[in-house]
Design an enzyme around this catalytic site. Structure first.
Site, PDB file in Angstrom:
ATOM      1  CE  LYS A 256      -1.546   1.503   4.145  1.00  5.97           C
ATOM      2  NZ  LYS A 256      -1.216   2.900   4.503  1.00  5.97           N
TER       3      LYS A 256
ATOM      4  NE  ARG B  59       0.505  12.398   7.529  1.00  5.84           N
ATOM      5  CZ  ARG B  59       0.741  13.634   7.877  1.00  5.84           C
ATOM      6  NH1 ARG B  59      -0.162  14.345   8.484  1.00  5.84           N
ATOM      7  NH2 ARG B  59       1.906  14.184   7.624  1.00  5.84           N
TER       8      ARG B  59
ATOM      9  CB  CYS C  99      -4.290  10.683  12.131  1.00  2.22           C
ATOM     10  SG  CYS C  99      -2.597  10.179  12.311  1.00  2.22           S
TER      11      CYS C  99
ATOM     12  NE  ARG D  15       1.051  10.536  10.276  1.00  2.94           N
ATOM     13  CZ  ARG D  15       0.625   9.527   9.541  1.00  2.94           C
ATOM     14  NH1 ARG D  15      -0.506   8.942   9.820  1.00  2.94           N
ATOM     15  NH2 ARG D  15       1.328   9.108   8.515  1.00  2.94           N
TER      16      ARG D  15
ATOM     17  CB  VAL E 280       8.648   6.880  14.080  1.00  2.00           C
ATOM     18  CG1 VAL E 280       8.177   7.566  12.809  1.00  2.00           C
ATOM     19  CG2 VAL E 280       9.942   6.113  13.828  1.00  2.00           C
TER      20      VAL E 280
HETATM   21  N1  EPU Z   1       6.865  14.785  10.329  1.00  5.04           N
HETATM   22  C1  EPU Z   1       6.987  16.117  10.643  1.00  5.04           C
HETATM   23  N2  EPU Z   1       6.799  17.046   9.652  1.00  5.04           N
HETATM   24  C2  EPU Z   1       6.518  16.675   8.369  1.00  5.04           C
HETATM   25  C3  EPU Z   1       6.406  15.312   8.051  1.00  5.04           C
HETATM   26  C4  EPU Z   1       6.584  14.382   9.063  1.00  5.04           C
HETATM   27  O1  EPU Z   1       7.239  16.471  11.795  1.00  5.04           O
HETATM   28  O2  EPU Z   1       6.358  17.565   7.512  1.00  5.04           O
HETATM   29  C5  EPU Z   1       7.034  13.767  11.402  1.00  5.04           C
HETATM   30  C6  EPU Z   1       5.768  12.949  11.606  1.00  5.04           C
HETATM   31  O3  EPU Z   1       4.844  13.608  12.436  1.00  5.04           O
HETATM   32  C7  EPU Z   1       6.332  11.688  12.216  1.00  5.04           C
HETATM   33  C8  EPU Z   1       7.691  11.544  11.510  1.00  5.04           C
HETATM   34  O4  EPU Z   1       8.006  12.837  11.003  1.00  5.04           O
HETATM   35  O5  EPU Z   1       6.534  11.848  13.583  1.00  5.04           O
HETATM   36  C9  EPU Z   1       7.711  10.538  10.372  1.00  5.04           C
HETATM   37  O6  EPU Z   1       6.659  10.809   9.466  1.00  5.04           O
HETATM   38  P1  EPU Z   1       6.767  10.501   7.893  1.00  5.04           P
HETATM   39  O7  EPU Z   1       6.550  11.765   7.147  1.00  5.04           O
HETATM   40  O8  EPU Z   1       8.017   9.727   7.642  1.00  5.04           O
HETATM   41  O9  EPU Z   1       5.502   9.552   7.709  1.00  5.04           O
HETATM   42  P2  EPU Z   1       4.454   9.586   6.504  1.00  5.04           P
HETATM   43  O10 EPU Z   1       5.139   9.770   5.221  1.00  5.04           O
HETATM   44  O11 EPU Z   1       3.340  10.494   6.859  1.00  5.04           O
HETATM   45  C10 EPU Z   1       4.620   7.013   6.051  1.00  5.04           C
HETATM   46  C11 EPU Z   1       3.665   5.859   6.032  1.00  5.04           C
HETATM   47  C12 EPU Z   1       3.213   5.548   7.445  1.00  5.04           C
HETATM   48  C13 EPU Z   1       4.456   5.201   8.273  1.00  5.04           C
HETATM   49  C14 EPU Z   1       5.452   6.361   8.232  1.00  5.04           C
HETATM   50  C15 EPU Z   1       6.762   6.081   8.941  1.00  5.04           C
HETATM   51  C16 EPU Z   1       2.610   6.104   3.878  1.00  5.04           C
HETATM   52  C17 EPU Z   1       1.384   6.419   3.101  1.00  5.04           C
HETATM   53  N3  EPU Z   1       2.519   6.201   5.208  1.00  5.04           N
HETATM   54  O12 EPU Z   1       3.880   8.105   6.613  1.00  5.04           O
HETATM   55  O13 EPU Z   1       2.381   4.403   7.361  1.00  5.04           O
HETATM   56  O14 EPU Z   1       4.086   4.951   9.603  1.00  5.04           O
HETATM   57  O15 EPU Z   1       5.762   6.671   6.850  1.00  5.04           O
HETATM   58  O16 EPU Z   1       7.362   4.936   8.431  1.00  5.04           O
HETATM   59  O17 EPU Z   1       3.642   5.751   3.315  1.00  5.04           O
HETATM   60  C18 EPU Z   1       0.629   2.950   7.973  1.00  5.04           C
HETATM   61  O18 EPU Z   1       0.758   2.385   6.890  1.00  5.04           O
HETATM   62  O19 EPU Z   1      -0.054   2.473   8.928  1.00  5.04           O
HETATM   63  C19 EPU Z   1       1.304   4.234   8.193  1.00  5.04           C
HETATM   64  C20 EPU Z   1       0.920   5.096   9.130  1.00  5.04           C
END
Ligand code: EPU
Length: 419
Positions: free
Chosen positions: A22, A92, A116, A121, A326
């Site tokens: 996914k 998201r 969320c 986030r 994380v």
């Molecule tokens: N963060 C910030 N600022 C930003 C972006 C992120 O502070 O602008 C913080 C987030 O709040 C978090 C950390 O950085 O504490 C990591 O977030 P990241 O941006 O890496 O996560 P994401 O891209 O929003 C993806 C997956 C998540 C997975 C995370 C970490 C997708 C669609 N989602 O989210 O998957 O947990 O990376 O590996 O790829 C899931 O599938 O259940 C899921 C939540």
């Protein structure tokens, strides 16, 4: 709203197959916004988030044809460059439309995703990355509005190795003028998969999978024909299902190279793990040792497997400490596990898991995707019947999970709830 009912206490055995990832498929779907050529994806999982992503593109005017796990997306006649609140709120990852829309059309209006169940986030890293490529970005009534002429390459040092921000930046930089250097980039396998598709579209990309990625932009990108990688989180979930039932499972499609930190933790707990051609096999017997884990960006222990591993540690022979580093609040499963007899003490980012719990079935409620599947796993190990409600969380990311687990010996079924 369906319920999942699990009658626990059965050893799983046999072979189960992993679907496409996914979290790799979502950015690939949004990458099709970068081009007026058709893009073809194979190995799409049949889960709600993929339907939401394709629905968002259709809302913008894309033509989507889907047959089972394959889809062709044609964004040649897009009417909209806005991702509205109603769609971004439910998923998201819709925020990943920002980079491609901005790069191709010079404008994008994407709703802020909001908080969320796993934390606040924010999107500051994404926004800073777009600004670094020359966009004017404004925060306007709950929307991020970005405008620019052709984006210009830049040297971007991400404040955090955010997966989504790295993906948005790679997509935007693929149409920017010049070569963008991204430092502190996320290194997840999903990033490498996206890089492969962007390269097929005509961008020059090197370094994906390491923390420094270079993207040479081009004026126009072509389409792609791409096989999505197998879902490492689904694979890890099945491996833990084998371990928690002290069973023996071959997880077909699991790539050991993507699952290093989990396999190490499973071996440390006393499971036997074999890396086979195209599969990983796990077997477990008797008491397992407690193992401490700390989540971290890839290649560290995946936050998306933390809840599942906690369920396993509830059945280990002693105390373990699980640290979530994380996300700020990814322990919503703890109170539900406690309803099933788990002994877990929470303190800030750490959970101390008592171990040796005699889990007992109970009515429990899913709160997010990975928390829900952790309750399914706990239900497989528990004595008696576990009823999990709000399974729409589960349906966002696990394809036919009751069928797959049922085929290896679990007693699990889905029941529609009236009213
Ligand atoms: N963060 C910030 N600022 C930003 C972006 C992120 O502070 O602008 C913080 C987030 O709040 C978090 C950390 O950085 O504490 C990591 O977030 P990241 O941006 O890496 O996560 P994401 O891209 O929003 C993806 C997956 C998540 C997975 C995370 C970490 C997708 C669609 N989602 O989210 O998957 O947990 O990376 O590996 O790829 C899931 O599938 O259940 C899921 C939540």
């Amino acid at each position: 709203m369906d319920k999942i009912i699990v009658e626990g206490g059965r050893r799983l055995s046999g072979e189960v197959e992993v679907s496409g990832a996914k979290n790799a498929a979502l950015p690939l779907i949004f990458a099709s916004l970068l081009t007026d050529r058709p893009c073809r994806l194979r190995g799409l999982p049949e889960v709600a988030d993929i339907r939401t992503a394709l629905g968002l593109l259709e809302h913008m005017g894309a033509r989507v044809e889907r047959w089972g796990s394959e889809a062709t997306i044609d964004c040649s006649r897009l009417a909209e460059t806005e991702a509205p609140y109603d769609l971004v709120r439910t998923m998201r990852a819709s925020f990943l439309t920002l980079g491609p829309l901005l790069a191709r059309f010079g404008k994008a209006r994407v709703s802020r995703p909001g908080g969320c169940a796993i934390g606040s986030r924010p999107v500051d890293v994404h926004v800073a990355a777009m600004a670094a490529l020359g966009a004017r970005v404004e925060d306007e009534a709950g929307y991020i509005e970005a405008r620019s002429g052709r984006l210009r390459a830049s040297h971007v040092i991400l404040e955090k190795p955010s997966v989504g921000a790295t993906e948005n930046l790679m997509m935007a930089a693929s149409l920017a003028e010049g070569t963008t250097r991204v430092e502190n980039a996320a290194r997840e396998p999903e990033i490498t998969d996206l890089a492969k598709a962007l390269a097929a579209m005509g961008a020059g990309i090197s370094g994906a999978g390491s923390s420094v990625i270079e993207v040479e932009g081009v004026e126009r990108l072509g389409g792609f024909d791409h096989d999505v990688i197998p879902d490492r989180i689904e694979a890890g979930t099945f491996l833990i299902a084998g371990a928690i039932t002290r069973g023996e499972l071959s997880v077909r499609g699991a790539r050991a190279g993507d699952l290093g930190a989990l396999l190490e933790a499973l071996r440390a707990s006393g499971c036997s793990v074999d890396e086979l051609e195209g599969a990983v096999r796990i077997s477990a017997d008797g008491p397992l040792r407690p193992v401490d884990i700390r989540t971290a960006p890839y290649p560290g222990f995946a936050t998306d497997l933390q809840a599942q591993f906690m369920a396993l540690m509830c059945t280990a022979s002693g105390r373990s400490v699980i640290t979530e580093a994380v996300f700020e609040n990814r322990f919503m499963h703890v109170s539900e596990l406690a309803r099933m007899g788990a002994d877990i003490r929470l303190s800030g980012h750490q959970a101390e898991v008592g171990g040796a719990a005699e889990l007992a079935g109970a009515p429990v409620m899913a709160t997010d995707l990975r928390a829900s599947v952790c309750l399914v796993l706990a239900g497989l190990a528990a004595a008696g019947r576990t009823e999990i409600s709000r399974v729409y969380h589960l349906d966002r990311g696990y394809e036919r999970i009751e069928e797959k687990l049922g085929s290896v010996g679990a007693r699990i079924e889905r029941r529609p709830v009236q009213g």
